[in-house]
Design a protein around this motif. Structure first.
Motif, PDB file in Angstrom:
ATOM      1  N   GLY A 177       0.810  -1.206   0.000  1.00 52.36           N
ATOM      2  CA  GLY A 177       0.000   0.000   0.000  1.00 52.36           C
ATOM      3  C   GLY A 177       0.845   1.259   0.000  1.00 52.36           C
ATOM      4  O   GLY A 177       0.541   2.230  -0.702  1.00 52.36           O
ATOM      5  N   THR A 178       1.931   1.256   0.774  1.00 48.92           N
ATOM      6  CA  THR A 178       2.821   2.415   0.829  1.00 48.92           C
ATOM      7  C   THR A 178       3.429   2.708  -0.543  1.00 48.92           C
ATOM      8  O   THR A 178       3.461   3.852  -1.005  1.00 48.92           O
ATOM      9  CB  THR A 178       3.948   2.183   1.852  1.00 48.92           C
ATOM     10  OG1 THR A 178       3.388   1.863   3.123  1.00 48.92           O
ATOM     11  CG2 THR A 178       4.827   3.417   1.988  1.00 48.92           C
ATOM     12  N   GLN A 259       8.434   2.644   9.957  1.00 49.65           N
ATOM     13  CA  GLN A 259       8.136   4.044  10.271  1.00 49.65           C
ATOM     14  C   GLN A 259       7.751   4.821   9.020  1.00 49.65           C
ATOM     15  O   GLN A 259       6.899   5.719   9.068  1.00 49.65           O
ATOM     16  CB  GLN A 259       9.347   4.689  10.939  1.00 49.65           C
ATOM     17  CG  GLN A 259       9.120   6.129  11.391  1.00 49.65           C
ATOM     18  CD  GLN A 259       8.022   6.262  12.432  1.00 49.65           C
ATOM     19  OE1 GLN A 259       7.801   5.350  13.225  1.00 49.65           O
ATOM     20  NE2 GLN A 259       7.329   7.393  12.422  1.00 49.65           N
ATOM     21  N   GLU A 260       8.340   4.463   7.895  1.00 49.08           N
ATOM     22  CA  GLU A 260       8.009   5.137   6.639  1.00 49.08           C
ATOM     23  C   GLU A 260       6.537   4.949   6.282  1.00 49.08           C
ATOM     24  O   GLU A 260       5.875   5.871   5.795  1.00 49.08           O
ATOM     25  CB  GLU A 260       8.891   4.608   5.494  1.00 49.08           C
ATOM     26  CG  GLU A 260      10.358   4.903   5.657  1.00 49.08           C
ATOM     27  CD  GLU A 260      11.112   3.798   6.382  1.00 49.08           C
ATOM     28  OE1 GLU A 260      12.351   3.761   6.290  1.00 49.08           O
ATOM     29  OE2 GLU A 260      10.457   2.974   7.046  1.00 49.08           O
ATOM     30  N   THR A 261       6.016   3.748   6.521  1.00 49.93           N
ATOM     31  CA  THR A 261       4.600   3.485   6.245  1.00 49.93           C
ATOM     32  C   THR A 261       3.716   4.326   7.160  1.00 49.93           C
ATOM     33  O   THR A 261       2.716   4.905   6.721  1.00 49.93           O
ATOM     34  CB  THR A 261       4.292   1.984   6.439  1.00 49.93           C
ATOM     35  OG1 THR A 261       4.952   1.242   5.408  1.00 49.93           O
ATOM     36  CG2 THR A 261       2.793   1.709   6.377  1.00 49.93           C
ATOM     37  N   ILE A 262       4.080   4.398   8.429  1.00 49.73           N
ATOM     38  CA  ILE A 262       3.309   5.200   9.379  1.00 49.73           C
ATOM     39  C   ILE A 262       3.257   6.659   8.939  1.00 49.73           C
ATOM     40  O   ILE A 262       2.194   7.303   8.943  1.00 49.73           O
ATOM     41  CB  ILE A 262       3.900   5.086  10.797  1.00 49.73           C
ATOM     42  CG1 ILE A 262       3.712   3.653  11.330  1.00 49.73           C
ATOM     43  CG2 ILE A 262       3.256   6.094  11.749  1.00 49.73           C
ATOM     44  CD1 ILE A 262       4.417   3.383  12.638  1.00 49.73           C
ATOM     45  N   GLU A 263       4.407   7.202   8.521  1.00 46.27           N
ATOM     46  CA  GLU A 263       4.454   8.618   8.144  1.00 46.27           C
ATOM     47  C   GLU A 263       3.658   8.896   6.874  1.00 46.27           C
ATOM     48  O   GLU A 263       2.976   9.919   6.773  1.00 46.27           O
ATOM     49  CB  GLU A 263       5.907   9.052   7.987  1.00 46.27           C
ATOM     50  CG  GLU A 263       6.660   9.057   9.313  1.00 46.27           C
ATOM     51  CD  GLU A 263       8.038   9.679   9.216  1.00 46.27           C
ATOM     52  OE1 GLU A 263       8.189  10.636   8.426  1.00 46.27           O
ATOM     53  OE2 GLU A 263       8.950   9.220   9.919  1.00 46.27           O
ATOM     54  N   VAL A 264       3.723   7.991   5.888  1.00 49.72           N
ATOM     55  CA  VAL A 264       2.938   8.170   4.659  1.00 49.72           C
ATOM     56  C   VAL A 264       1.445   8.086   4.978  1.00 49.72           C
ATOM     57  O   VAL A 264       0.642   8.881   4.467  1.00 49.72           O
ATOM     58  CB  VAL A 264       3.339   7.127   3.599  1.00 49.72           C
ATOM     59  CG1 VAL A 264       2.337   7.117   2.441  1.00 49.72           C
ATOM     60  CG2 VAL A 264       4.742   7.412   3.072  1.00 49.72           C
TER      61      VAL A 264
END
Length: 345
Positions: A177-178, A259-264
């Motif tokens: 999804g990211t 963390q990259e997924t959380i931020e996106v």
């Protein structure tokens, strides 16, 4: 006169289990007598295409919609992972691409280049490829049929999970999804994040194939495997438990997410636990610690997130709070397409 039920329009994404059972499964039940293993259900993604005394040919179908030039790669990854979760190794695919009438030939060529390259990399034959321009659609649609082969004694089904075993999460939720959000909203993300951040996310694409992890698990006492696709990990947990007729107890804080997924997801107010996650896999095994360590020795991230139980209670623990798992909700990625449609309306 019998009262007719109200006929409601359906939301984007997978239909609900009620709709599936009422309007799909009930209509074909006369055609599935005698079928036991990999029998049709909303939880079972694969089917037997052919069998001999020792080996079985298994097939699966995946359809994805989007504007990404590598949309076919995501569809192929999902199909390969689905076959691997049943103990089969994919050897070939057929692909059909449907494009909006306003799409250019260059989009089709770019999509086929991506498909050809990933098939060469994964050793997959392309049995058939077709493309057509279709009135009434706003995004490209890729349909992939994948074939794989398995030994009968290695075959697993969605309902193979048993109560009293541990649940392992392989890799990270929300990866697919990211990446697809980056394809759709790259310009908006570039305004908020440094190029290095986005480039780091691009390195995740190789992680959407988890057939090697599932091959290792198949040799090390796994009872069932369930790739995490549309609807994210919450939908996958429900489907796994529903298919096997068991309960579960899992801890949300143990569900690995980058963390990259959380931020996106924060940028677009999306829930990463309901975001399509091809590459991440749920595994059920009586040898949780042993399998987890075996996978980690191979460089494959794996964490025990809970266990299966008798009965039908499906519990998620979050910060000491207990809640019950809901039926699968629409995938969060659909909201990205809805936002784009509203902007273009």
């Amino acid at each position: 006169m019998a009262e007719q039920k109200e006929d409601k329009s359906m939301k984007a994404g997978r239909v609900s289990q009620t709709v599936y059972r009422r309007s799909v499964l009930k209509q074909i039940q006369n055609n599935i007598e005698g079928i036991d293993f990999l029998r049709p259900s909303q939880e079972e993604t694969c089917y037997i295409a052919d069998e001999s005394e020792e080996r079985i040919t298994i097939a699966t179908d995946v359809s994805l919609a989007g504007n990404e030039k590598d949309l076919g790669v995501f569809a192929i990854a999902q199909a390969v992972d689905q076959l691997a979760s049943r103990g089969a190794r994919a050897y070939g695919i057929s692909v059909r691409i449907m494009l909006p009438t306003f799409a250019y030939e260059s989009r089709l060529k770019a999509m086929m280049v991506e498909i050809s390259e990933i098939c060469k990399e994964k050793g997959l034959r392309v049995f058939f490829a077709d493309a057509q321009s279709v009135n009434g659609i706003q995004t490209s649609i890729v349909h992939v049929t994948a074939h794989g082969e398995a030994k009968k004694e290695q075959l697993l089904a969605s309902r193979s999970a048993k109560a009293g075993e541990e649940i392992i999460l392989v890799k990270w939720i929300g990866m697919e999804g990211t990446l697809r959000i980056i394809r759709e909203e790259g310009a908006a993300l570039a305004e908020r994040f440094a190029p290095g951040f986005l480039n780091k996310l691009e390195d995740m694409r190789d992680e959407i194939f988890s057939d090697r992890a599932m091959e290792i698990a198949g040799r090390n006492g796994v009872s069932a495997m369930h790739p995490i696709g549309e609807g994210g990990i919450l939908a996958a947990l429900w489907d796994m438990a529903e298919g096997a007729g068991i309960g579960l107890s899992v801890e949300m804080k143990k569900m690995t997410v980058r963390q990259e997924t959380i931020e996106v997801c924060e940028v677009f107010h999306l829930n990463p636990y309901q975001l399509t996650s091809t590459g991440a896999v749920l595994m059920v095994t009586p040898k949780g610690e042993e399998l987890k360590e075996r996978l980690k020795r191979e460089g494959i991230p794996a964490e025990i997130i809970g266990h299966t139980t008798e009965g039908n209670e499906r519990i998620i623990w979050s910060g000491g709070e207990k809640r019950f798992l809901d039926r699968p909700a629409p995938d969060e990625l659909a909201r990205i397409y809805e936002m784009k449609e509203n902007v273009n309306a």
